[in-house]
Design a protein around this motif. Sequence first.
Motif, PDB file in Angstrom:
ATOM      1  N   ALA A   3      45.542  16.146  55.012  1.00  0.00           N
ATOM      2  CA  ALA A   3      45.662  17.029  56.165  1.00  0.00           C
ATOM      3  C   ALA A   3      45.235  18.448  55.855  1.00  0.00           C
ATOM      4  N   GLU A   4      45.133  18.796  54.581  1.00  0.00           N
ATOM      5  CA  GLU A   4      44.889  20.174  54.195  1.00  0.00           C
ATOM      6  C   GLU A   4      43.449  20.458  53.805  1.00  0.00           C
ATOM      7  N   ARG A   5      42.609  19.450  53.674  1.00  0.00           N
ATOM      8  CA  ARG A   5      41.234  19.673  53.234  1.00  0.00           C
ATOM      9  C   ARG A   5      40.320  18.622  53.822  1.00  0.00           C
ATOM     10  N   ASP A   6      39.030  18.924  53.792  1.00  0.00           N
ATOM     11  CA  ASP A   6      38.050  17.934  54.210  1.00  0.00           C
ATOM     12  C   ASP A   6      37.963  16.835  53.157  1.00  0.00           C
ATOM     13  N   LEU A   7      37.848  15.606  53.598  1.00  0.00           N
ATOM     14  CA  LEU A   7      37.658  14.485  52.682  1.00  0.00           C
ATOM     15  C   LEU A   7      36.193  14.431  52.278  1.00  0.00           C
ATOM     16  N   ARG A   8      35.954  14.268  50.977  1.00  0.00           N
ATOM     17  CA  ARG A   8      34.597  14.319  50.437  1.00  0.00           C
ATOM     18  C   ARG A   8      34.005  12.914  50.371  1.00  0.00           C
ATOM     19  N   VAL A   9      32.753  12.805  50.849  1.00  0.00           N
ATOM     20  CA  VAL A   9      32.098  11.508  51.006  1.00  0.00           C
ATOM     21  C   VAL A   9      30.845  11.436  50.138  1.00  0.00           C
ATOM     22  N   VAL A  34      30.143  16.104  53.128  1.00  0.00           N
ATOM     23  CA  VAL A  34      29.268  15.342  52.235  1.00  0.00           C
ATOM     24  C   VAL A  34      29.412  15.882  50.818  1.00  0.00           C
ATOM     25  N   ASP A  35      29.779  15.009  49.891  1.00  0.00           N
ATOM     26  CA  ASP A  35      29.841  15.399  48.480  1.00  0.00           C
ATOM     27  C   ASP A  35      28.453  15.342  47.858  1.00  0.00           C
ATOM     28  N   ALA A  36      27.773  14.214  48.035  1.00  0.00           N
ATOM     29  CA  ALA A  36      26.427  14.036  47.487  1.00  0.00           C
ATOM     30  C   ALA A  36      25.791  12.814  48.128  1.00  0.00           C
ATOM     31  N   VAL A  38      23.123   9.799  46.923  1.00  0.00           N
ATOM     32  CA  VAL A  38      22.428   9.210  45.777  1.00  0.00           C
ATOM     33  C   VAL A  38      21.766   7.910  46.199  1.00  0.00           C
ATOM     34  N   ALA A  39      20.776   7.476  45.413  1.00  0.00           N
ATOM     35  CA  ALA A  39      19.969   6.321  45.806  1.00  0.00           C
ATOM     36  C   ALA A  39      20.257   5.066  44.996  1.00  0.00           C
ATOM     37  N   THR A  40      20.988   5.180  43.890  1.00  0.00           N
ATOM     38  CA  THR A  40      21.219   4.019  43.031  1.00  0.00           C
ATOM     39  C   THR A  40      22.693   3.874  42.682  1.00  0.00           C
ATOM     40  N   GLY A  41      23.034   2.668  42.247  1.00  0.00           N
ATOM     41  CA  GLY A  41      24.394   2.427  41.799  1.00  0.00           C
ATOM     42  C   GLY A  41      24.729   3.220  40.557  1.00  0.00           C
ATOM     43  N   GLY A  42      23.764   3.348  39.651  1.00  0.00           N
ATOM     44  CA  GLY A  42      23.995   4.122  38.437  1.00  0.00           C
ATOM     45  C   GLY A  42      24.315   5.572  38.735  1.00  0.00           C
ATOM     46  N   GLU A  43      23.581   6.145  39.694  1.00  0.00           N
ATOM     47  CA  GLU A  43      23.849   7.534  40.082  1.00  0.00           C
ATOM     48  C   GLU A  43      25.225   7.664  40.731  1.00  0.00           C
ATOM     49  N   ALA A  44      25.616   6.660  41.498  1.00  0.00           N
ATOM     50  CA  ALA A  44      26.931   6.693  42.137  1.00  0.00           C
ATOM     51  C   ALA A  44      28.038   6.680  41.091  1.00  0.00           C
ATOM     52  N   LEU A  45      27.917   5.813  40.098  1.00  0.00           N
ATOM     53  CA  LEU A  45      28.931   5.733  39.045  1.00  0.00           C
ATOM     54  C   LEU A  45      29.014   7.040  38.265  1.00  0.00           C
ATOM     55  N   ALA A  46      27.854   7.618  37.960  1.00  0.00           N
ATOM     56  CA  ALA A  46      27.831   8.873  37.217  1.00  0.00           C
ATOM     57  C   ALA A  46      28.466  10.003  38.029  1.00  0.00           C
ATOM     58  N   ARG A  47      28.170  10.048  39.316  1.00  0.00           N
ATOM     59  CA  ARG A  47      28.740  11.110  40.158  1.00  0.00           C
ATOM     60  C   ARG A  47      30.252  10.979  40.258  1.00  0.00           C
ATOM     61  N   ALA A  52      35.649  12.885  38.881  1.00  0.00           N
ATOM     62  CA  ALA A  52      37.000  12.603  38.401  1.00  0.00           C
ATOM     63  C   ALA A  52      37.455  13.619  37.360  1.00  0.00           C
ATOM     64  N   THR A  53      36.518  14.172  36.605  1.00  0.00           N
ATOM     65  CA  THR A  53      36.876  15.143  35.574  1.00  0.00           C
ATOM     66  C   THR A  53      36.772  16.584  36.046  1.00  0.00           C
ATOM     67  N   SER A  54      36.234  16.790  37.252  1.00  0.00           N
ATOM     68  CA  SER A  54      36.015  18.146  37.742  1.00  0.00           C
ATOM     69  C   SER A  54      37.214  18.705  38.498  1.00  0.00           C
ATOM     70  N   GLY A  55      38.128  17.828  38.891  1.00  0.00           N
ATOM     71  CA  GLY A  55      39.255  18.284  39.690  1.00  0.00           C
ATOM     72  C   GLY A  55      38.967  18.304  41.176  1.00  0.00           C
ATOM     73  N   VAL A  56      37.741  17.936  41.578  1.00  0.00           N
ATOM     74  CA  VAL A  56      37.367  17.845  42.988  1.00  0.00           C
ATOM     75  C   VAL A  56      36.910  16.410  43.243  1.00  0.00           C
ATOM     76  N   PRO A  57      37.829  15.504  43.476  1.00  0.00           N
ATOM     77  CA  PRO A  57      37.480  14.082  43.555  1.00  0.00           C
ATOM     78  C   PRO A  57      36.730  13.717  44.822  1.00  0.00           C
ATOM     79  N   VAL A  58      36.004  12.618  44.741  1.00  0.00           N
ATOM     80  CA  VAL A  58      35.390  12.010  45.915  1.00  0.00           C
ATOM     81  C   VAL A  58      36.445  11.125  46.571  1.00  0.00           C
ATOM     82  N   ASP A  59      36.560  11.193  47.894  1.00  0.00           N
ATOM     83  CA  ASP A  59      37.581  10.435  48.613  1.00  0.00           C
ATOM     84  C   ASP A  59      37.068   9.125  49.195  1.00  0.00           C
TER      85      ASP A  59
END
Length: 233
Positions: A3-9, A34-36, A38-47, A52-59
């Motif tokens: 409720a307090e922030r935009d959900l990142r996609v 929009v978080d990012a 990407v065009a491949t599964g590998g890029e998705a996993l890397a992002r 997860a380590t940045s403190g700004v997770p993808v929702d």
Amino acid sequence: MAAERDLRVLIVDDEPLTAQAHADYVRRVPGYAVDAVVATGGEALARLDEAATSGVPVDLVLLDMNLADLHGLDVARRLRGRGHPVDIMAITAVRDLYVVKSALAAGVSQYLIKPFTFAVFREKLENHRRFRLNLADDGGTATQATIDSALAALRTVGQSRLPKGLLEATLAAISSELRDTGDALSATEVAERLELSRVTARRYLEYLAGQDQAVKTPRHGTPGRPEYEYRWR
């Protein structure tokens, strides 16, 4: 909290125009960003590892099933294997029941079949946000009522938001024809290809133009009454 922030996609699709269209849709839904893209599964996993380590997770991940490097099912399974709790919505033209069942087993919570209207997409995201709000961390303990409410919000499909007289199946057929042809088509041409009346085809094309899914422009050089053509955006 949701409720307090935009959900990142995170948008995962190897068709650039489709990926951009989905990004534009996300930006039109309040409470999402929009978080990012990407065009491949590998890029998705890397992002997701990075997030997860940045403190700004993808929702939420909007995941196509047909990617150049990995199948969407493999991406979903690897996400879970790496411990990412991100929500996953499959957005794909794949209708195979085995893939649908496997996607649900791999942690995909929503499955959206292409093509679709912005209204349908918006409803999916609004349902997702209600799901998140119902499961917002409040002491770390869930009740049966909160679980039931969350699942009901996610699964509920509202009534069609199409204007009276328009059918989802016909809209999907016209949308697919317009998108796949790659060229601008008139109402007459769409009607001939799909064996519809010109009036019917025009109603659906006008609706798509009004929803910003198609671009309507005059067709120059036609004698008599001006004719319009429509191109998939």
